[in-house]
Scaffold this motif. Structure first.
Motif, mmCIF file in Angstrom:
data_model
loop_
_atom_site.group_PDB
_atom_site.id
_atom_site.type_symbol
_atom_site.label_atom_id
_atom_site.label_comp_id
_atom_site.label_asym_id
_atom_site.label_seq_id
_atom_site.Cartn_x
_atom_site.Cartn_y
_atom_site.Cartn_z
ATOM 1 N N GLY A 34 0.771 -1.327 -0.035
ATOM 2 C CA GLY A 34 -0.204 0.058 0.038
ATOM 3 C C GLY A 34 0.696 1.366 -0.003
ATOM 4 N N PRO A 35 0.222 2.359 0.289
ATOM 5 C CA PRO A 35 0.827 3.607 0.353
ATOM 6 C C PRO A 35 2.004 3.821 0.970
ATOM 7 N N GLY A 36 3.141 4.312 0.634
ATOM 8 C CA GLY A 36 4.134 4.697 1.386
ATOM 9 C C GLY A 36 5.091 3.326 1.528
ATOM 10 N N MET A 37 4.976 2.382 1.048
ATOM 11 C CA MET A 37 5.641 1.307 1.296
ATOM 12 C C MET A 37 6.961 1.228 0.481
ATOM 13 N N MET A 38 6.962 1.984 -0.509
ATOM 14 C CA MET A 38 8.179 2.126 -1.481
ATOM 15 C C MET A 38 9.228 3.237 -0.924
ATOM 16 N N TYR A 39 8.699 3.877 0.081
ATOM 17 C CA TYR A 39 9.754 4.815 0.460
ATOM 18 C C TYR A 39 10.809 4.249 1.210
ATOM 19 N N PRO A 40 12.100 5.257 1.401
ATOM 20 C CA PRO A 40 13.260 4.556 2.255
ATOM 21 C C PRO A 40 12.640 4.528 3.897
ATOM 22 N N PHE A 41 13.117 3.647 4.414
ATOM 23 C CA PHE A 41 12.648 3.272 5.631
ATOM 24 C C PHE A 41 12.470 4.558 6.719
ATOM 25 N N SER A 42 13.347 5.398 6.527
ATOM 26 C CA SER A 42 13.241 6.585 7.486
ATOM 27 C C SER A 42 12.399 7.321 7.093
ATOM 28 N N GLU A 43 11.741 7.403 6.081
ATOM 29 C CA GLU A 43 10.543 8.193 5.621
ATOM 30 C C GLU A 43 9.080 7.462 5.799
ATOM 31 N N PHE A 44 8.798 6.241 5.889
ATOM 32 C CA PHE A 44 7.538 5.790 6.046
ATOM 33 C C PHE A 44 7.010 5.794 7.474
ATOM 34 N N ASP A 45 5.600 6.005 7.853
ATOM 35 C CA ASP A 45 5.259 6.056 9.148
ATOM 36 C C ASP A 45 4.997 4.490 9.625
ATOM 37 N N ILE A 46 4.835 4.547 10.926
ATOM 38 C CA ILE A 46 4.645 3.314 11.765
ATOM 39 C C ILE A 46 3.302 2.657 11.225
ATOM 40 N N GLU A 47 2.340 3.553 10.827
ATOM 41 C CA GLU A 47 0.952 2.674 10.371
ATOM 42 C C GLU A 47 1.288 2.055 9.111
ATOM 43 N N ALA A 48 1.989 2.605 7.925
ATOM 44 C CA ALA A 48 2.353 1.693 6.917
ATOM 45 C C ALA A 48 3.276 0.399 7.521
ATOM 46 N N LEU A 49 4.100 0.456 8.192
ATOM 47 C CA LEU A 49 4.810 -0.660 8.648
ATOM 48 C C LEU A 49 3.974 -1.506 9.565
ATOM 49 N N GLU A 50 2.757 -1.183 10.095
ATOM 50 C CA GLU A 50 1.705 -2.132 10.701
ATOM 51 C C GLU A 50 1.023 -2.666 9.597
ATOM 52 N N LYS A 51 0.632 -1.986 8.624
ATOM 53 C CA LYS A 51 -0.219 -2.675 7.500
ATOM 54 C C LYS A 51 0.641 -3.730 6.850
ATOM 55 N N SER A 52 2.069 -3.513 6.715
ATOM 56 C CA SER A 52 2.671 -4.275 5.982
ATOM 57 C C SER A 52 2.949 -5.539 6.814
ATOM 58 N N ALA A 53 3.058 -5.370 7.974
ATOM 59 C CA ALA A 53 3.387 -6.653 8.865
ATOM 60 C C ALA A 53 1.958 -7.545 9.151
ATOM 61 N N LEU A 54 0.887 -6.808 9.146
ATOM 62 C CA LEU A 54 -0.439 -7.583 9.036
ATOM 63 C C LEU A 54 -0.607 -8.417 7.755
ATOM 64 N N GLY A 55 -0.702 -7.620 6.577
ATOM 65 C CA GLY A 55 -0.667 -8.061 5.498
ATOM 66 C C GLY A 55 0.245 -9.119 4.888
ATOM 67 N N ASN A 56 1.383 -8.947 5.389
ATOM 68 C CA ASN A 56 2.516 -10.051 4.868
ATOM 69 C C ASN A 56 2.987 -10.855 5.714
#
Length: 87
Positions: A34-56
């Protein structure tokens, strides 16, 4: 099926069982990107990380746990997990 929505996973398993009465193969190949997942790690927010962990990860395990009793009850099945990494 939405990898962020467990109720959609429940429905898919119910539909497959209703149509065919068994599940022989589960291929966990879905990827949340989803949105923000292709940003460098330092730039994406914790909500994107949570969605990534949930979905993946988390919901892939959830789906596996849904079909595992079916496969055990029918005497077998195959579960395949796929992954990739950007280059």
């Amino acid at each position: 099926m939405d990898v962020l929505d467990r109720s959609s996973m429940d429905k898919v398993v119910e539909q497959v069982m209703g149509s065919w009465g068994r599940i022989d193969v589960l291929v966990n190949n879905a990827l949340y990107g989803g949105p923000g997942m292709m940003y460098p790690f330092s730039e994406f927010d914790i909500e994107a990380l949570e969605k990534s962990a949930l979905g993946n990860l988390v919901n892939q395990a959830y789906l596996t746990k849904l079909v595992l009793p079916v496969m055990i009850g029918q005497g077998g099945g195959v579960i395949v997990g796929l992954s990739s990494a950007p280059r």
